[in-house]
Design a protein around this motif. Structure first.
Motif, short mmCIF file in Angstrom:
data_model
loop_
_atom_site.label_atom_id
_atom_site.label_comp_id
_atom_site.label_asym_id
_atom_site.label_seq_id
_atom_site.Cartn_x
_atom_site.Cartn_y
_atom_site.Cartn_z
N VAL A 1 0.88 -1.18 0.00
CA VAL A 1 0.00 0.00 0.00
C VAL A 1 0.91 1.22 0.00
O VAL A 1 1.71 1.40 0.92
N VAL A 2 0.82 2.05 -1.03
CA VAL A 2 1.69 3.22 -1.13
C VAL A 2 1.01 4.49 -0.62
O VAL A 2 1.69 5.42 -0.18
N THR A 3 -0.31 4.56 -0.67
CA THR A 3 -1.07 5.68 -0.12
C THR A 3 -2.38 5.12 0.43
O THR A 3 -3.09 4.42 -0.27
N ALA A 4 -2.67 5.45 1.69
CA ALA A 4 -3.89 4.94 2.32
C ALA A 4 -4.89 6.08 2.54
O ALA A 4 -4.51 7.26 2.61
N ASP A 5 -6.13 5.71 2.66
CA ASP A 5 -7.21 6.61 3.09
C ASP A 5 -7.45 7.81 2.18
O ASP A 5 -7.59 8.94 2.65
N VAL A 6 -7.55 7.56 0.90
CA VAL A 6 -7.90 8.63 -0.05
C VAL A 6 -9.43 8.66 -0.13
O VAL A 6 -10.04 7.70 -0.61
N PRO A 7 -10.06 9.74 0.34
CA PRO A 7 -11.52 9.77 0.34
C PRO A 7 -12.09 9.84 -1.09
O PRO A 7 -11.52 10.49 -1.95
N ALA A 8 -13.19 9.16 -1.28
CA ALA A 8 -13.91 9.18 -2.55
C ALA A 8 -15.40 9.36 -2.24
O ALA A 8 -15.82 9.16 -1.10
N THR A 9 -16.17 9.73 -3.23
CA THR A 9 -17.59 9.97 -2.98
C THR A 9 -18.35 8.70 -2.60
O THR A 9 -19.38 8.76 -1.94
N ASN A 10 -17.82 7.54 -2.97
CA ASN A 10 -18.51 6.28 -2.68
C ASN A 10 -17.70 5.35 -1.78
O ASN A 10 -17.95 4.16 -1.73
N GLY A 11 -16.71 5.89 -1.07
CA GLY A 11 -15.91 5.04 -0.18
C GLY A 11 -14.54 5.64 0.06
O GLY A 11 -14.38 6.86 0.13
N VAL A 12 -13.57 4.78 0.15
CA VAL A 12 -12.19 5.19 0.40
C VAL A 12 -11.27 4.35 -0.47
O VAL A 12 -11.54 3.18 -0.73
N ILE A 13 -10.17 4.96 -0.93
CA ILE A 13 -9.23 4.28 -1.81
C ILE A 13 -7.90 4.10 -1.08
O ILE A 13 -7.44 5.00 -0.38
N HIS A 14 -7.32 2.93 -1.26
CA HIS A 14 -5.97 2.65 -0.79
C HIS A 14 -5.16 2.29 -2.03
O HIS A 14 -5.46 1.30 -2.70
N VAL A 15 -4.17 3.10 -2.36
CA VAL A 15 -3.39 2.92 -3.58
C VAL A 15 -2.34 1.84 -3.35
O VAL A 15 -1.59 1.88 -2.36
N ILE A 16 -2.28 0.87 -4.25
CA ILE A 16 -1.28 -0.21 -4.17
C ILE A 16 -0.33 -0.10 -5.36
O ILE A 16 -0.64 0.58 -6.34
N ASP A 17 0.81 -0.79 -5.26
CA ASP A 17 1.82 -0.64 -6.31
C ASP A 17 1.80 -1.73 -7.38
O ASP A 17 2.63 -1.73 -8.28
N THR A 18 0.85 -2.64 -7.30
CA THR A 18 0.76 -3.76 -8.25
C THR A 18 -0.71 -4.16 -8.40
O THR A 18 -1.47 -4.07 -7.45
N VAL A 19 -1.08 -4.63 -9.56
CA VAL A 19 -2.43 -5.16 -9.77
C VAL A 19 -2.51 -6.54 -9.14
O VAL A 19 -1.64 -7.38 -9.33
N ILE A 20 -3.54 -6.78 -8.34
CA ILE A 20 -3.79 -8.10 -7.77
C ILE A 20 -4.62 -8.88 -8.78
O ILE A 20 -5.75 -8.47 -9.10
N MET A 21 -4.07 -9.95 -9.27
CA MET A 21 -4.78 -10.75 -10.29
C MET A 21 -5.61 -11.84 -9.62
O MET A 21 -5.14 -12.53 -8.72
N PRO A 22 -6.86 -11.99 -10.04
CA PRO A 22 -7.69 -13.07 -9.51
C PRO A 22 -7.18 -14.43 -9.98
O PRO A 22 -6.54 -14.52 -11.03
N LYS A 23 -7.46 -15.43 -9.18
CA LYS A 23 -7.01 -16.78 -9.55
C LYS A 23 -7.95 -17.42 -10.52
O LYS A 23 -9.05 -17.09 -10.69
#
Length: 76
Positions: free
Chosen positions: A54-76
């Protein structure tokens, strides 16, 4: 473009509700909209979600909160 696969990837990154970093604890598991688990770890190297930093936490958005990560998490 594979819309189904894109939706799977997006839903892997989203959890229901508003979750600020103060409300998370080391070792906690959250369920994403894909229905799989996201593991939260916290240590000397920072906070990680499924081993992704997590490179940046707690970014407010109109529909929730964003936590910026440095890689895409791919589903299995």
């Amino acid at each position: 473009m594979n819309v189904t696969r894109l939706k799977e990837i997006l839903f892997t990154h989203v959890v229901k509700g508003v979750v600020f970093s103060k409300g998370l604890s080391n070792g906690e598991t959250l369920t994403n909209l894909q229905g799989t688990s996201l593991s939260i770890t916290s240590g000397a190297d920072g906070v990680k979600v499924n081993h992704v930093k997590v490179v940046t936490a707690d970014v407010p958005a109109t529909n929730g909160v964003i936590h910026v990560i440095d890689t895409v998490i791919m589903p299995k």
